[in-house]
Write an enzyme that holds these catalytic residues in place. Sequence first.
Site, short mmCIF file in Angstrom:
data_model
loop_
_atom_site.label_atom_id
_atom_site.label_comp_id
_atom_site.label_asym_id
_atom_site.label_seq_id
_atom_site.Cartn_x
_atom_site.Cartn_y
_atom_site.Cartn_z
N TYR A 8 56.44 8.63 0.51
CA TYR A 8 56.91 7.68 0.61
C TYR A 8 58.07 7.57 -0.23
CZ TYR A 8 57.57 2.28 1.65
OH TYR A 8 58.35 1.33 2.04
N ARG A 14 55.55 -0.20 1.94
CA ARG A 14 54.50 -0.08 3.26
C ARG A 14 53.66 0.94 2.64
NH1 ARG A 14 54.62 -2.00 7.71
NH2 ARG A 14 56.09 -3.41 8.25
N TRP A 104 64.82 -6.07 5.02
CA TRP A 104 64.75 -5.43 3.94
C TRP A 104 65.88 -4.31 3.48
CZ3 TRP A 104 61.06 -7.40 0.90
CH2 TRP A 104 59.87 -8.00 1.53
N1 GSH Z 1 56.24 0.29 11.12
C1 GSH Z 1 56.47 1.55 10.48
C2 GSH Z 1 57.62 1.12 9.93
C3 GSH Z 1 58.41 2.37 8.84
C4 GSH Z 1 59.44 2.24 8.26
O1 GSH Z 1 60.66 1.43 8.83
N2 GSH Z 1 59.84 2.83 7.24
C5 GSH Z 1 60.77 2.69 6.46
C6 GSH Z 1 60.67 2.44 4.85
S1 GSH Z 1 59.69 1.10 4.66
C7 GSH Z 1 61.74 4.02 6.55
O2 GSH Z 1 61.19 5.14 6.89
N3 GSH Z 1 63.26 3.80 6.31
C8 GSH Z 1 63.91 5.05 6.21
C9 GSH Z 1 64.78 5.09 7.77
O3 GSH Z 1 64.25 4.76 8.71
O4 GSH Z 1 65.63 6.29 7.63
C10 GSH Z 1 55.46 1.59 9.22
O5 GSH Z 1 54.71 0.29 8.99
O6 GSH Z 1 55.20 2.70 8.70
#
Ligand code: GSH
Length: 199
Positions: A8, A14, A104
């Site tokens: 992460y 998350r 976010w």
């Molecule tokens: N529903 C997914 C959401 C995952 C998600 O949106 N992760 C974000 C970080 S909180 C991410 O990877 N963001 C970077 C991107 O989308 O490039 C979960 O709960 O894992």
Amino acid sequence: MTQYKLTYFNLRGRAEISRYLFAYSGKKYEDHRIAAADWPKIKPTIPFGKVPILEVDGVVIHQSLAIARYLARESGLAGQTPVEQALADAIVDTIDDFMTLFPWAEKNQDVRKKAFDDILTNKAPELLKDLDTFLGDNNWLVGKSVTWADFYWDVCSTTLLSCKPDLADNYPRLLALRDRVQALPAIADWIQKRPKTIM
Ligand SMILES: N[C@@H](CCC(=O)N[C@@H](CS)C(=O)NCC(=O)O)C(=O)O
């Protein structure tokens, strides 16, 4: 021994629910934190392109709640009966529905603040009232012992309270639940030693 690697960003976000579950179970894992600057080159290498992911002996699991539910089952924190498990899932999903309302990733600070204020002021009271009613005078949200639903409340409310410190002042039972979770020795130890991050 099973090899676990949780990937992460350097945030609670998350991944924190899974870090709580690892802390509580005492299972060893690699808490791999990606630098934001490295993300564009890492993203294409990750199935479904989002984090967190958990690698279990090289098998990649995505979706934070699928990961956490798996860890909760493995450590007896998913609920003691199928009905308790469904209730714990339902509480986690209810809290998660609320957390997902927030923008976010919004970069415009004015837009972001306005949306956060609106949700925290106008939408949070409904969730808190319903959670408080569900908890009642019980020690834990589901059943007679701690579950991952209690952990999820603690993790998410920590973030919410950092945005609005008086958010749950009218709900002492929900605040006491946070205290109970944070007093569990393994959780207290993790909270004390975890990297200090904004979210
Ligand atoms: N529903 C997914 C959401 C995952 C998600 O949106 N992760 C974000 C970080 S909180 C991410 O990877 N963001 C970077 C991107 O989308 O490039 C979960 O709960 O894992």
